[in-house]
Design a protein around this motif. Sequence first.
Motif: not given
Length: 218
Positions: A40-61, A95-99
Amino acid sequence: MGWLRYAESGRKIDCISNPNTAYPIPVHVEEVNDILSVAQYVLVVEKESVFQRLANDQFCKRNRCVVITGRGYPDVPTRRFLRLLIDKLHLPVYCLVDCDPYGFDILTTYKFGSLQMAYDATFLQVSEIQWLGVFVQDSDNYSIPQQCLLPLTVEDKRKVKAMLHRCYLQREVPKWRFELELLLYKGVKFEIEALSVHSLTFLSHEYLPSKINNGGYI
């Protein structure tokens, strides 16, 4: 990572059977074809640690989306692949980036292109991208503890002031420019991971779904 299927040089990559499987960005984007997706959408995240967090939480599923990271400043294949996805799938992209000044600079690289590669901006920029966070006011809205807020350094302030002179901020995204001014006024920065002070899953279970579903982006 996400609900995406494409073929590259005769080799099919299928992420639909396991939406939380991570695949490297294809280097030769011109060889990618037959892109299909039920995302339904594409989410771009700034860094690998956040990407991995989302993967661990099964965010895409849980949210039926595609998540991409450029691991900081995105390289050309990442930007070209993102441009290809949007052209082919016509999906919203966030897009999700650090503040902090560098997160903001990464955000503008996706949307407007790199200053170092202005000659190729037309083929690389993703003008459709919308800023999801994290915003300066999120520190108050989500009760980020004081110990998670870091003062802007002299270099940070110099970088912010330099970016404020970019003409496209006022002309095309004045709300983004306001956020940058607010960052300088508040004098503090914080990372995406600061949201995890509430719980490890707060980012994926509450913050992101709320922002996307309620239009909390600019």
